[in-house]
Design a protein around this motif. Structure first.
Motif, PDB file in Angstrom:
ATOM      1  N   PRO A  84       0.816  -1.226   0.000  1.00  0.00           N
ATOM      2  CA  PRO A  84       0.000   0.000   0.000  1.00  0.00           C
ATOM      3  C   PRO A  84       0.842   1.265   0.000  1.00  0.00           C
ATOM      4  O   PRO A  84       1.945   1.298   0.552  1.00  0.00           O
ATOM      5  CB  PRO A  84      -0.814  -0.127   1.293  1.00  0.00           C
ATOM      6  CG  PRO A  84       0.022  -0.983   2.187  1.00  0.00           C
ATOM      7  CD  PRO A  84       0.721  -1.952   1.277  1.00  0.00           C
ATOM      8  N   SER A  85       0.310   2.303  -0.605  1.00  0.00           N
ATOM      9  CA  SER A  85       0.903   3.632  -0.527  1.00  0.00           C
ATOM     10  C   SER A  85       0.643   4.190   0.876  1.00  0.00           C
ATOM     11  O   SER A  85      -0.174   3.636   1.626  1.00  0.00           O
ATOM     12  CB  SER A  85       0.275   4.550  -1.566  1.00  0.00           C
ATOM     13  OG  SER A  85      -1.066   4.834  -1.205  1.00  0.00           O
ATOM     14  N   PRO A  86       1.298   5.275   1.223  1.00  0.00           N
ATOM     15  CA  PRO A  86       1.014   5.875   2.543  1.00  0.00           C
ATOM     16  C   PRO A  86      -0.461   6.207   2.737  1.00  0.00           C
ATOM     17  O   PRO A  86      -1.017   5.993   3.823  1.00  0.00           O
ATOM     18  CB  PRO A  86       1.886   7.136   2.539  1.00  0.00           C
ATOM     19  CG  PRO A  86       3.047   6.781   1.660  1.00  0.00           C
ATOM     20  CD  PRO A  86       2.461   5.921   0.571  1.00  0.00           C
ATOM     21  N   GLN A  87      -1.134   6.730   1.682  1.00  0.00           N
ATOM     22  CA  GLN A  87      -2.560   7.060   1.800  1.00  0.00           C
ATOM     23  C   GLN A  87      -3.401   5.797   1.939  1.00  0.00           C
ATOM     24  O   GLN A  87      -4.341   5.747   2.752  1.00  0.00           O
ATOM     25  CB  GLN A  87      -3.012   7.866   0.585  1.00  0.00           C
ATOM     26  CG  GLN A  87      -2.467   9.288   0.547  1.00  0.00           C
ATOM     27  CD  GLN A  87      -2.922  10.044  -0.682  1.00  0.00           C
ATOM     28  OE1 GLN A  87      -3.298   9.465  -1.702  1.00  0.00           O
ATOM     29  NE2 GLN A  87      -2.903  11.373  -0.592  1.00  0.00           N
ATOM     30  N   GLN A  88      -3.072   4.760   1.160  1.00  0.00           N
ATOM     31  CA  GLN A  88      -3.813   3.500   1.272  1.00  0.00           C
ATOM     32  C   GLN A  88      -3.596   2.867   2.644  1.00  0.00           C
ATOM     33  O   GLN A  88      -4.551   2.373   3.267  1.00  0.00           O
ATOM     34  CB  GLN A  88      -3.355   2.538   0.167  1.00  0.00           C
ATOM     35  CG  GLN A  88      -3.800   2.941  -1.223  1.00  0.00           C
ATOM     36  CD  GLN A  88      -3.175   2.083  -2.301  1.00  0.00           C
ATOM     37  OE1 GLN A  88      -2.035   1.648  -2.171  1.00  0.00           O
ATOM     38  NE2 GLN A  88      -3.913   1.844  -3.376  1.00  0.00           N
ATOM     39  N   ALA A  89      -2.361   2.888   3.109  1.00  0.00           N
ATOM     40  CA  ALA A  89      -2.052   2.300   4.415  1.00  0.00           C
ATOM     41  C   ALA A  89      -2.784   3.032   5.538  1.00  0.00           C
ATOM     42  O   ALA A  89      -3.269   2.405   6.496  1.00  0.00           O
ATOM     43  CB  ALA A  89      -0.540   2.342   4.661  1.00  0.00           C
ATOM     44  N   ALA A  90      -2.890   4.356   5.391  1.00  0.00           N
ATOM     45  CA  ALA A  90      -3.593   5.137   6.416  1.00  0.00           C
ATOM     46  C   ALA A  90      -5.068   4.756   6.471  1.00  0.00           C
ATOM     47  O   ALA A  90      -5.652   4.624   7.564  1.00  0.00           O
ATOM     48  CB  ALA A  90      -3.436   6.631   6.131  1.00  0.00           C
ATOM     49  N   PHE A  91      -5.684   4.555   5.303  1.00  0.00           N
ATOM     50  CA  PHE A  91      -7.095   4.155   5.279  1.00  0.00           C
ATOM     51  C   PHE A  91      -7.274   2.757   5.866  1.00  0.00           C
ATOM     52  O   PHE A  91      -8.186   2.519   6.675  1.00  0.00           O
ATOM     53  CB  PHE A  91      -7.631   4.198   3.852  1.00  0.00           C
ATOM     54  CG  PHE A  91      -9.005   3.600   3.714  1.00  0.00           C
ATOM     55  CD1 PHE A  91     -10.128   4.289   4.152  1.00  0.00           C
ATOM     56  CD2 PHE A  91      -9.174   2.324   3.186  1.00  0.00           C
ATOM     57  CE1 PHE A  91     -11.401   3.736   4.061  1.00  0.00           C
ATOM     58  CE2 PHE A  91     -10.441   1.762   3.080  1.00  0.00           C
ATOM     59  CZ  PHE A  91     -11.550   2.466   3.513  1.00  0.00           C
ATOM     60  N   ILE A  92      -6.428   1.818   5.459  1.00  0.00           N
ATOM     61  CA  ILE A  92      -6.547   0.445   5.957  1.00  0.00           C
ATOM     62  C   ILE A  92      -6.368   0.413   7.476  1.00  0.00           C
ATOM     63  O   ILE A  92      -7.109  -0.285   8.186  1.00  0.00           O
ATOM     64  CB  ILE A  92      -5.523  -0.464   5.247  1.00  0.00           C
ATOM     65  CG1 ILE A  92      -5.872  -0.588   3.756  1.00  0.00           C
ATOM     66  CG2 ILE A  92      -5.486  -1.847   5.899  1.00  0.00           C
ATOM     67  CD1 ILE A  92      -4.767  -1.218   2.920  1.00  0.00           C
ATOM     68  N   GLU A 123     -13.042  12.288   6.513  1.00  0.00           N
ATOM     69  CA  GLU A 123     -12.665  12.258   5.101  1.00  0.00           C
ATOM     70  C   GLU A 123     -11.200  11.875   4.941  1.00  0.00           C
ATOM     71  O   GLU A 123     -10.330  12.405   5.637  1.00  0.00           O
ATOM     72  CB  GLU A 123     -12.911  13.623   4.448  1.00  0.00           C
ATOM     73  CG  GLU A 123     -12.579  13.647   2.957  1.00  0.00           C
ATOM     74  CD  GLU A 123     -12.916  14.973   2.300  1.00  0.00           C
ATOM     75  OE1 GLU A 123     -12.112  15.447   1.463  1.00  0.00           O
ATOM     76  OE2 GLU A 123     -13.988  15.542   2.632  1.00  0.00           O
ATOM     77  N   MET A 124     -10.945  10.942   4.024  1.00  0.00           N
ATOM     78  CA  MET A 124      -9.581  10.524   3.733  1.00  0.00           C
ATOM     79  C   MET A 124      -9.374  10.513   2.215  1.00  0.00           C
ATOM     80  O   MET A 124     -10.320  10.238   1.468  1.00  0.00           O
ATOM     81  CB  MET A 124      -9.282   9.144   4.330  1.00  0.00           C
ATOM     82  CG  MET A 124      -9.471   9.075   5.844  1.00  0.00           C
ATOM     83  SD  MET A 124      -8.966   7.502   6.578  1.00  0.00           S
ATOM     84  CE  MET A 124      -7.174   7.658   6.513  1.00  0.00           C
ATOM     85  N   PRO A 125      -8.137  10.791   1.753  1.00  0.00           N
ATOM     86  CA  PRO A 125      -7.915  10.895   0.315  1.00  0.00           C
ATOM     87  C   PRO A 125      -7.117   9.723  -0.274  1.00  0.00           C
ATOM     88  O   PRO A 125      -6.307   9.088   0.410  1.00  0.00           O
ATOM     89  CB  PRO A 125      -7.096  12.177   0.202  1.00  0.00           C
ATOM     90  CG  PRO A 125      -6.214  12.122   1.432  1.00  0.00           C
ATOM     91  CD  PRO A 125      -7.029  11.417   2.510  1.00  0.00           C
ATOM     92  N   LEU A 126      -7.354   9.474  -1.559  1.00  0.00           N
ATOM     93  CA  LEU A 126      -6.450   8.699  -2.411  1.00  0.00           C
ATOM     94  C   LEU A 126      -6.243   9.549  -3.661  1.00  0.00           C
ATOM     95  O   LEU A 126      -7.097   9.571  -4.555  1.00  0.00           O
ATOM     96  CB  LEU A 126      -7.042   7.333  -2.781  1.00  0.00           C
ATOM     97  CG  LEU A 126      -7.244   6.295  -1.679  1.00  0.00           C
ATOM     98  CD1 LEU A 126      -7.830   5.013  -2.259  1.00  0.00           C
ATOM     99  CD2 LEU A 126      -5.948   5.996  -0.935  1.00  0.00           C
ATOM    100  N   THR A 127      -5.150  10.272  -3.723  1.00  0.00           N
ATOM    101  CA  THR A 127      -4.954  11.239  -4.797  1.00  0.00           C
ATOM    102  C   THR A 127      -4.010  10.754  -5.893  1.00  0.00           C
ATOM    103  O   THR A 127      -3.857  11.424  -6.917  1.00  0.00           O
ATOM    104  CB  THR A 127      -4.379  12.558  -4.229  1.00  0.00           C
ATOM    105  OG1 THR A 127      -3.146  12.282  -3.564  1.00  0.00           O
ATOM    106  CG2 THR A 127      -5.358  13.197  -3.253  1.00  0.00           C
TER     107      THR A 127
END
Length: 521
Positions: free
Chosen positions: A4-12, A269-273
């Motif tokens: 996972p990317s940092p954003q994906q890891a943060a969401f998971i 709210e969380m992003p995947l940019t």
């Protein structure tokens, strides 16, 4: 292996250990499905993933099974299917009839309940009832509260010409009566009812610890309420989508859906940019519509270019299952399809139901059998449809009628070239070029139908003449036209090519005579 990317890891991590509901704002190609499936495996409790359509639901089911996720832990369904499944528990003998409201409206016309002054407006009445269901009229608010209906009318500009305005109160009154009649017939349902009636009748839903709504930007009010009904007390809602991919406003989808879901479920709210699909050159172009989309550092450069149709044909090895031709309208796609077929390039147009609509129109006059007769009928039909919709200032309907007739004309011309002159030949051609879930060969598709798909090479056909639609007049329609262009651009995984439409054959011959070197090439 998924890294996972940092954003994906943060969401998971938040999905696994947090307690709040979340809206995940994911740009096109951000790996949202992979991300949510990884999160589902690590989340507490059971989960339902609400997919926008059956195809996506089946794909998610397959991935859950592949990953060894037990259906008791997580399952996927469309909102309509899950609504119907729960409704059948209370009404086990329910039957689905697609034209339920239309049939009821016709019966009311026949028995005089709908007077002759309203008969010309029955299509508007039925459309208003459908929009009322999408907006949960009667579930929230009183069915008899005309101000709710007036708000719907204003948003969709239903009464935008004088005759309708004069009859507006009567049309709303009749729509209210028709909705009540539809609601009373609980054992027969239409597509709208699959979500609407379970909520109206407050049936007992099987509930989940987590409700995930994919493509949340296209949710309407009843979809939101259904998600709430499926959620256990204290459960978590996850809305996953991209507000800039909202393109179904004409169906009743809420243009501010993601923001409304965020407020309703009190979401974080969380992003995947970062897009993993699009190369850097394509991302740069997509930033014309969505400034925050970013290419992954490892993404290839890719290309954005421009070609004539004739130049495209000079490198036909590119015209395969890895490529698609996208367009805002259908007619240019059909013109392109026949030009390709003449050059012996295999292709199909996505959307068998579009073909069915064409066939319904060409076969509506039972007294004729030849193409010349059909041509005359189509001209008369288009003239009548244009007059009808122009009078109502429904220019999108004018565009739809024009596109349909121009598309059929292209097919008739192709029949003539093959010395075929019967309406049955037109029907056979339609059957041959329209299909569903086109794979393995060059795909032609409207931008709407390309949503959720991707190709290595995307040819954007006739962009400068078709995007944005000149018929988009309301603010929300203009926003959705911009969204459509963003969707088109971000279907590309490598090359994005602005494609001019094919030249008329005689002109193409003359040009080639003037350019013998290119012809030889």
């Amino acid at each position: 292996m998924f890294v996972p990317s940092p954003q994906q890891a943060a969401f998971i991590q938040e999905a696994r250990t947090g307690t709040s509901s979340i809206v995940l704002i994911a740009v096109a190609g951000a790996g949202k499905t992979t991300t949510i499936l990884q999160a589902v495996k690590e989340m507490r409790g059971n989960t339902i993933i609400l997919a926008y359509n059956k195809k996506i639901a089946e794909e998610i089911k397959g991935k859950l099974k592949r990953d060894g996720v037990d259906w008791k832990k997580a399952e996927a369904s469309t909102t309509h299917a899950i609504g119907l499944r729960n409704y059948r528990k209370t009404f086990p003998t329910v039957r689905v009839r697609a034209e339920k409201v239309g049939d009821m409206c016709a019966a009311l016309s026949d028995n005089g309940t709908i007077g002759p002054e309203l008969v010309p407006h029955t299509s508007v009445i039925c459309h208003l009832v459908s929009l009322a269901k999408a907006n949960a009229v009667g579930i929230i608010g009183d069915i008899d509260d005309t101000s709710i209906w007036e708000d719907i009318v204003d948003h969709f500009d239903l009464f935008d010409e004088e005759p309708l305005q004069k009859k507006g109160d009567d049309i709303i009154e009749m729509a209210i009566r028709l909705l009540k009649k539809s609601n009373a017939e609980a054992e027969v349902i239409d597509f709208d009812d699959m979500i609407y009636l379970p909520l109206l009748y407050r049936i007992r839903f099987f509930q989940y610890d987590n409700v995930m709504m994919d493509e949340a930007q296209d949710a309407n009010i009843v979809r939101k309420l259904l998600a709430d009904a499926l959620l256990k007390e204290g459960g978590r809602f996850f809305g996953i989508g991209d507000p800039r991919q909202a393109i179904y406003g004409f169906t009743g989808a809420d243009n501010e859906s993601m923001e409304n879901l965020k407020d309703y479920f009190q979401c974080k709210e969380m992003p995947l940019t970062v897009t993993y699909r699009c190369p850097k050159a394509v991302v740069k172009m997509a930033q014309n519509w969505v400034s925050h989309i970013q290419a992954h550092p490892s993404a290839p450069e890719g290309t954005v270019s421009l070609e004539t149709f004739e130049q495209m044909l000079q490198s036909r090895d590119r015209l395969n299952g890895d490529a698609a031709i996208l367009c805002r309208s259908t007619r240019p796609l059909v013109t392109a399809a026949f030009a390709l077929i003449r050059e012996k390039v295999p292709c199909r147009i996505e959307g068998r139901d579009i073909g069915e609509q064409m066939k319904k129109l060409v076969t509506r006059w039972k007294s004729i059998s030849t193409i010349p007769e059909l041509e005359d009928k189509l001209e008369d039909w288009l003239e009548a449809e244009t007059a009808r919709w122009v009078a109502k200032k429904k220019m999108a309907k004018v565009q739809e009628a024009e596109d349909k007739v121009e598309t059929i004309k292209v097919i008739m011309d192709a029949c003539r070239e093959d010395k075929r002159d019967l309406i049955t030949d037109v029907v056979a051609y339609i059957d041959n070029i329209f299909a569903d879930n086109v794979t393995g060969i060059l795909t032609l598709s409207t931008i709407h139908r390309s949503k959720g798909r991707e190709w290595q090479r995307v040819f954007w056909l006739d962009r400068f003449n078709t995007c944005p639609s000149r018929y988009a007049t309301q603010d929300w329609e203009k926003i959705q036209e911009a969204n459509l262009q963003y969707v088109a651009a971000t279907r590309s995984m490598g090359e994005l090519i602005d494609l001019f439409p094919p030249l008329p054959k005689q002109k193409a011959v003359n040009d080639n005579q003037q350019q013998p070197k290119e012809k030889a090439a």
